[in-house]
Write a protein that holds these residues in place. Structure first.
Motif, mmCIF file in Angstrom:
data_model
loop_
_atom_site.group_PDB
_atom_site.id
_atom_site.type_symbol
_atom_site.label_atom_id
_atom_site.label_comp_id
_atom_site.label_asym_id
_atom_site.label_seq_id
_atom_site.Cartn_x
_atom_site.Cartn_y
_atom_site.Cartn_z
ATOM 1 N N VAL A 215 0.837 -1.204 0.000
ATOM 2 C CA VAL A 215 0.000 0.000 0.000
ATOM 3 C C VAL A 215 0.868 1.250 0.000
ATOM 4 N N ALA A 216 1.918 1.252 0.828
ATOM 5 C CA ALA A 216 2.823 2.399 0.891
ATOM 6 C C ALA A 216 3.524 2.623 -0.443
ATOM 7 N N GLY A 217 3.912 1.533 -1.100
ATOM 8 C CA GLY A 217 4.587 1.635 -2.391
ATOM 9 C C GLY A 217 3.736 2.311 -3.447
ATOM 10 N N LYS A 218 2.426 2.195 -3.332
ATOM 11 C CA LYS A 218 1.523 2.843 -4.287
ATOM 12 C C LYS A 218 1.162 4.264 -3.855
ATOM 13 N N LEU A 219 1.013 4.492 -2.567
ATOM 14 C CA LEU A 219 0.578 5.803 -2.082
ATOM 15 C C LEU A 219 1.683 6.860 -2.119
ATOM 16 N N VAL A 220 2.908 6.479 -1.770
ATOM 17 C CA VAL A 220 3.986 7.458 -1.608
ATOM 18 C C VAL A 220 4.258 8.274 -2.872
ATOM 19 N N PRO A 221 4.461 7.646 -4.048
ATOM 20 C CA PRO A 221 4.713 8.470 -5.238
ATOM 21 C C PRO A 221 3.560 9.412 -5.546
ATOM 22 N N LEU A 222 2.329 8.925 -5.401
ATOM 23 C CA LEU A 222 1.150 9.743 -5.684
ATOM 24 C C LEU A 222 1.096 10.956 -4.781
ATOM 25 N N MET A 223 1.295 10.738 -3.471
ATOM 26 C CA MET A 223 1.136 11.848 -2.537
ATOM 27 C C MET A 223 2.250 12.869 -2.691
ATOM 28 N N VAL A 224 3.473 12.415 -2.954
ATOM 29 C CA VAL A 224 4.592 13.346 -3.083
ATOM 30 C C VAL A 224 4.420 14.224 -4.319
ATOM 31 N N VAL A 225 4.057 13.619 -5.452
ATOM 32 C CA VAL A 225 3.896 14.380 -6.696
ATOM 33 C C VAL A 225 2.771 15.403 -6.573
ATOM 34 N N LEU A 226 1.613 14.995 -6.072
ATOM 35 C CA LEU A 226 0.472 15.900 -5.923
ATOM 36 C C LEU A 226 0.819 17.071 -5.018
ATOM 37 N N TYR A 227 1.456 16.778 -3.899
ATOM 38 C CA TYR A 227 1.781 17.835 -2.949
ATOM 39 C C TYR A 227 2.823 18.792 -3.512
ATOM 40 N N LEU A 228 3.849 18.259 -4.156
ATOM 41 C CA LEU A 228 4.911 19.114 -4.689
ATOM 42 C C LEU A 228 4.384 20.021 -5.800
ATOM 43 N N LEU A 229 3.496 19.511 -6.643
ATOM 44 C CA LEU A 229 2.923 20.344 -7.696
ATOM 45 C C LEU A 229 2.132 21.510 -7.101
ATOM 46 N N THR A 230 1.417 21.242 -6.016
ATOM 47 C CA THR A 230 0.636 22.298 -5.353
ATOM 48 C C THR A 230 1.553 23.366 -4.765
ATOM 49 N N VAL A 231 2.587 22.924 -4.057
ATOM 50 C CA VAL A 231 3.502 23.872 -3.421
ATOM 51 C C VAL A 231 4.256 24.684 -4.471
ATOM 52 N N LEU A 232 4.689 24.039 -5.537
ATOM 53 C CA LEU A 232 5.399 24.753 -6.597
ATOM 54 C C LEU A 232 4.501 25.796 -7.256
ATOM 55 N N SER A 233 3.214 25.508 -7.357
ATOM 56 C CA SER A 233 2.264 26.484 -7.914
ATOM 57 C C SER A 233 2.208 27.724 -7.038
ATOM 58 N N ILE A 234 2.185 27.529 -5.726
ATOM 59 C CA ILE A 234 2.163 28.660 -4.795
ATOM 60 C C ILE A 234 3.438 29.483 -4.919
ATOM 61 N N LEU A 235 4.561 28.797 -5.009
ATOM 62 C CA LEU A 235 5.839 29.512 -5.111
ATOM 63 C C LEU A 235 5.951 30.277 -6.428
ATOM 64 N N MET A 236 5.392 29.744 -7.498
ATOM 65 C CA MET A 236 5.411 30.457 -8.778
ATOM 66 C C MET A 236 4.580 31.733 -8.699
ATOM 67 N N LEU A 237 3.465 31.656 -7.967
ATOM 68 C CA LEU A 237 2.616 32.837 -7.807
ATOM 69 C C LEU A 237 3.271 33.901 -6.933
ATOM 70 N N ARG A 238 4.180 33.485 -6.059
ATOM 71 C CA ARG A 238 4.881 34.428 -5.174
ATOM 72 C C ARG A 238 6.400 34.381 -5.421
ATOM 73 N N ILE A 239 6.802 34.148 -6.656
ATOM 74 C CA ILE A 239 8.208 33.930 -6.974
ATOM 75 C C ILE A 239 9.088 35.111 -6.590
ATOM 76 N N GLY A 240 8.541 36.303 -6.649
ATOM 77 C CA GLY A 240 9.324 37.490 -6.329
ATOM 78 C C GLY A 240 9.740 37.559 -4.870
ATOM 79 N N GLU A 241 9.022 36.865 -3.995
ATOM 80 C CA GLU A 241 9.312 36.925 -2.570
ATOM 81 C C GLU A 241 10.248 35.807 -2.095
ATOM 82 N N VAL A 242 10.474 34.820 -2.951
ATOM 83 C CA VAL A 242 11.259 33.654 -2.544
ATOM 84 C C VAL A 242 12.694 33.995 -2.133
#
Length: 456
Positions: A215-242
């Motif tokens: 179960v972990a082998g299937k969940l881990v890649p999915l959760m990491v990719v989804l979360y990282l895409l979300t966080v990267l979207s936020i950082l792109m919207l606030r890229i000037g402040e990074v």
């Protein structure tokens, strides 16, 4: 009576996470970092090859492949510690706490290499002959039976440290915040959510380590990719402040101004505690999982385990911290943990997308952690009383989920932090004493690797 107990545990947590433990975890980790000669760090590509299954042998002792072992260990670390734990670090210690999380992660990579190499080198067996790993076996098999009290000490502390209190507490809080339940109905709703979470968790953990690994082998890649895409979207919207945020992390790391009282030592301890909660390096939980890997080469599993803190703290926690700091919500926010993360994401992403995505990620993160932690507690109880008694741990685990869903966050954090501190003592002491054996094994393994011989 209950209030006094909670206050006592909160006070004990503050006391036990003092300078001596800081020296043991960070100082010990730094020693291992230097003592390794940085050799393991030069073989990161080889570690990835091992992870991909290039050296897998199905007839090797153990229950999980290298990938399943790392996925299960990461499922326990890339979880609420990355979403909620980072928010707690910022709320309690300010941006500077992230710097000390980074430092802990670097030395934690070396610590995990040593501890998880030892977990395969000195595996024990249960009554049925199944391979078992973890500090308790490393201590008794590597140091001898006269050290067994230290092994028992770890197992007892591990029974508390691996309880699902934090994950259940923050998962139910997330559901309450996202659904928008009124204050007068919060307690009842948390109880209902806790019961549902317990039932879902039970369907996986009663299937044993192999089901948890799959179960972990299937969940881990999915959760990491989804979360990282979300966080990267936020950082792109606030890229000037990074760039300014990164500079703030470094400057605040040595000022301690964001911490109550302005104490730099308190700031460092905050960062180290949250890093320990995030990647578990030096605590002894991950070696229990990596000790079940299918391999005859301890160094290989040590290399794979070393990838954990890099993925968990240096990548996921860093992106979470940047997203929270970029939102600006952390300044003066009257809240902590998952509530801060939700508010930060919603303040940047439109249409409450932050809450929706965080809720999905939290569900995946929290459940993956809940599945894995049950194995750790089962391993500790089985070591103390045998596998037959250990089987009852899952029932204790399920009940704890329901109870933890309704209690205060500060008490939960203090309880787990206290247990983690106690677990770190036997783990680090045994690792430092046995470090020369790991270095000799690593020298032999890398020598054979350079000679193009297949490591047996």
């Amino acid at each position: 009576m209950l209030t006094q107990l909670q206050d006592s545990i909160i006070q004990f947590s503050g006391w036990v996470w003092g300078i001596p433990l800081l020296i043991l975890l960070i100082g010990g980790g730094l020693f291992l970092f230097l003592y390794s000669g940085l050799v393991p760090f030069r073989y990161m590509r080889h570690a990835v090859a091992v992870l991909r299954g290039k050296y897998d042998k199905h007839d090797s002792p153990g229950d999980l492949s290298h990938y399943e072992a790392l996925s299960s260990a990461i499922a326990a670390t890339v979880g609420m510690g990355n979403i909620s734990g980072v928010a707690i670090a910022i709320a309690e210690g300010g941006p500077g706490a992230i710097f000390w999380m980074w430092l802990s992660a670097f030395v934690g990579m070396a610590t995990k290499f040593f501890t998880c190499t030892l977990s395969v080198m000195y595996r024990g067996k249960d009554e049925e002959g199944n391979a078992k790993g973890g500090p308790m076996y490393v201590i008794t098999e590597g140091l001898g039976n006269r050290w067994k009290p230290l092994a028992i000490f770890f197992a007892v502390a591990g029974l508390v440290g691996t309880l699902p209190a934090f994950q259940a507490n923050q998962l139910t809080q997330t559901l309450v915040d996202v659904v928008g339940i009124s204050p007068e109905n919060t307690a009842t709703s948390k109880l209902v959510f806790g019961i549902v979470i317990a039932l879902i968790t039970g369907t996986v953990i009663f299937g044993g380590i192999k089901r948890i690994g799959k179960v972990a082998g299937k969940l881990v890649p999915l959760m990491v990719v989804l979360y990282l895409l979300t966080v990267l979207s936020i950082l792109m919207l606030r890229i000037g402040e990074v760039p300014e945020i990164i500079q703030l992390i470094f400057t605040d790391a040595f000022s301690g101004k964001a911490v109550l009282g302005g104490a730099l030592g308190t700031l460092i301890i905050t960062g180290v505690k949250r890093a320990a909660f995030s990647n578990e390096a030096g605590l002894g939980t991950a070696p229990m999982m990596h000790g079940t890997a299918k391999t005859n080469e301890p160094v290989r599993e040590g290399l794979v385990a070393m990838l954990g803190p890099a993925i968990d703290t240096l990548l996921v926690c860093t992106l979470t911290a940047l997203a929270i700091l970029a939102s600006g919500i952390w300044q003066g926010f009257d809240g902590n943990g998952i509530s801060l993360t939700l508010k930060a994401f919603d303040s940047v992403l439109p249409y409450n997308l932050g809450s929706i995505i965080i809720c999905i990620c939290v569900l995946i993160f929290a459940f993956s952690t809940l599945f894995t932690y049950s194995f750790y507690g089962f391993s500790c109880l089985s070591y103390l009383f045998g596998k037959r008694i250990g089987a009852y741990y899952n029932w204790i685990y399920i009940v704890t989920i329901v109870i933890a869903s309704t209690i205060k966050l500060k008490f939960v954090i203090s309880l787990i932090d206290s247990a983690y501190a106690l677990m770190a003592i036997p783990t680090m002491v045994s690792t430092l004493l046995l470090a020369p054996r790991v270095r000799r094994a690593a020298k032999d393994y890398f020598s054979r690797l350079k000679s193009n011989f297949e490591a047996v």
